[in-house]
Enzyme design. Sequence first.
Site, PDB file in Angstrom:
ATOM      1  N   THR A  25      36.651  72.486   0.704  1.00  0.00           N
ATOM      2  CA  THR A  25      35.690  73.326   1.302  1.00  0.00           C
ATOM      3  C   THR A  25      35.217  74.232   0.268  1.00  0.00           C
ATOM      4  OG1 THR A  25      36.990  73.589   3.260  1.00  0.00           O
ATOM      5  CG2 THR A  25      35.363  75.323   2.833  1.00  0.00           C
ATOM      6  N   HIS A 181      41.575  65.861  10.401  1.00  0.00           N
ATOM      7  CA  HIS A 181      42.290  67.101   9.766  1.00  0.00           C
ATOM      8  C   HIS A 181      43.283  67.596  10.875  1.00  0.00           C
ATOM      9  CE1 HIS A 181      43.418  69.923   7.288  1.00  0.00           C
ATOM     10  NE2 HIS A 181      42.347  70.699   6.888  1.00  0.00           N
ATOM     11  N   TYR A 186      45.216  74.503  11.214  1.00  0.00           N
ATOM     12  CA  TYR A 186      44.074  74.180  12.076  1.00  0.00           C
ATOM     13  C   TYR A 186      44.425  73.799  13.491  1.00  0.00           C
ATOM     14  CZ  TYR A 186      41.915  75.454   7.713  1.00  0.00           C
ATOM     15  OH  TYR A 186      41.593  76.138   6.791  1.00  0.00           O
ATOM     16  N   ARG A 233      45.211  63.637   8.273  1.00  0.00           N
ATOM     17  CA  ARG A 233      46.013  64.303   7.141  1.00  0.00           C
ATOM     18  C   ARG A 233      46.825  65.349   7.795  1.00  0.00           C
ATOM     19  NH1 ARG A 233      43.171  69.266   3.188  1.00  0.00           N
ATOM     20  NH2 ARG A 233      44.212  68.268   1.380  1.00  0.00           N
ATOM     21  N   ASN A 241      47.742  78.985   6.831  1.00  0.00           N
ATOM     22  CA  ASN A 241      47.157  79.706   7.850  1.00  0.00           C
ATOM     23  C   ASN A 241      48.342  80.001   8.850  1.00  0.00           C
ATOM     24  OD1 ASN A 241      44.201  79.924   7.270  1.00  0.00           O
ATOM     25  ND2 ASN A 241      44.322  77.566   7.173  1.00  0.00           N
TER      26      ASN A 241
END
Length: 374
Positions: A25, A181, A186, A233, A241
């Site tokens: 990112t 992802h 996330y 992934r 996170n």
Amino acid sequence: MKNLFEPCQAGQLQLATRIVMAPLTRNRAPHALANALMAEYYAQRANPATGAGLIITEATAISHQGQGYSDVPGIWSAEQVKAWQPVTAAVHAQGGKIVMQLWHVGRISHTSLQPNNQAPVAPSAIVAKSKTVLIENGVPRFEPTSMPRALELTEIPGIVADYRQAAKNAILAGFDGIEVHAANGYLIDQFLRADSNHRQDAYGGSIENRTRFLKEVMTAVTQEIGGGRCGIRISPVTPANDASDASPQKLFEHVAAFLGPLNLAYVHTIEGSTGAARDYQQGETNFDYAALKTAYQQAGGQGAWMLNNGYDSELAKSALNQGADLIAFGKAFIANPDLASRLRQNGPYNTPERATFYGGGEKGYTDYPSLSIS
């Protein structure tokens, strides 16, 4: 004996080398649109003779709701599809291959980034002990993530549909494939892990239920564009996170067994703590990555096995000789657009400028020298 510089088949992707540019990112896509600077950045790293055999893009939001950081690109609109087309054309002009990483951040977001300044969504209304990047007047700052709201059961099919449409849009934009992802805390990872998923419906509780969302997303994207153009992934033990689960071995072997029959291009596994200790562990026992791969292969998985986290040439050589197929390099590709050339001769390596990682322009992005001009 495998080596980094030989060809590798990954599903429908015929790769010139085993060197992969990991998703990074960089926050240089204002208004969620790819641009000419991004095309230059990826093209610099696209020639497999000097750069990557495969590029995985920076994480790209599947919807406005899926955004969690300032100035990250998206793939949910026709305008975004068109904006990405010069990027894929630039990579292909260098003889490279590129796949798009599809992203929904879930709770790792801020109300200022959400539609109508609403709360981010998550499996459960549990705030993450994490931060996001907000950019104002070109200056990035880290801010705590906002309190999320729990997704309603009726909303989940719509997000699965967003993944399906994003995969379709990526192919329309000229990408060779996609990577889902499902790592680093996330949205998909939030569903997987018991510490962030306290639901009491069909998407929470048992491992079977907590993996349901991932299974629906992977089924949707593989049906849409074919398994041979899809990767995934995962990060079994990372604390990134605020990701945590007491029994990651059982959880991720279950995931791997599901992935086996999908005829995927590859499985991309982050070992240890993302961007940090490779030997980081969660749970009571050390995570067995060999058992994870075995679970995948015993279920019929034939996709390439990609490993990631802190690799150098010697560690990569060892991993390939122990059965890995692809090695992903992250920060090294930020500062070394010609990383393959440098790996061949064991350096020298440029040092990445951390202050320019997130946001900005060409400085620390497209101005790193290659060996030929250093």
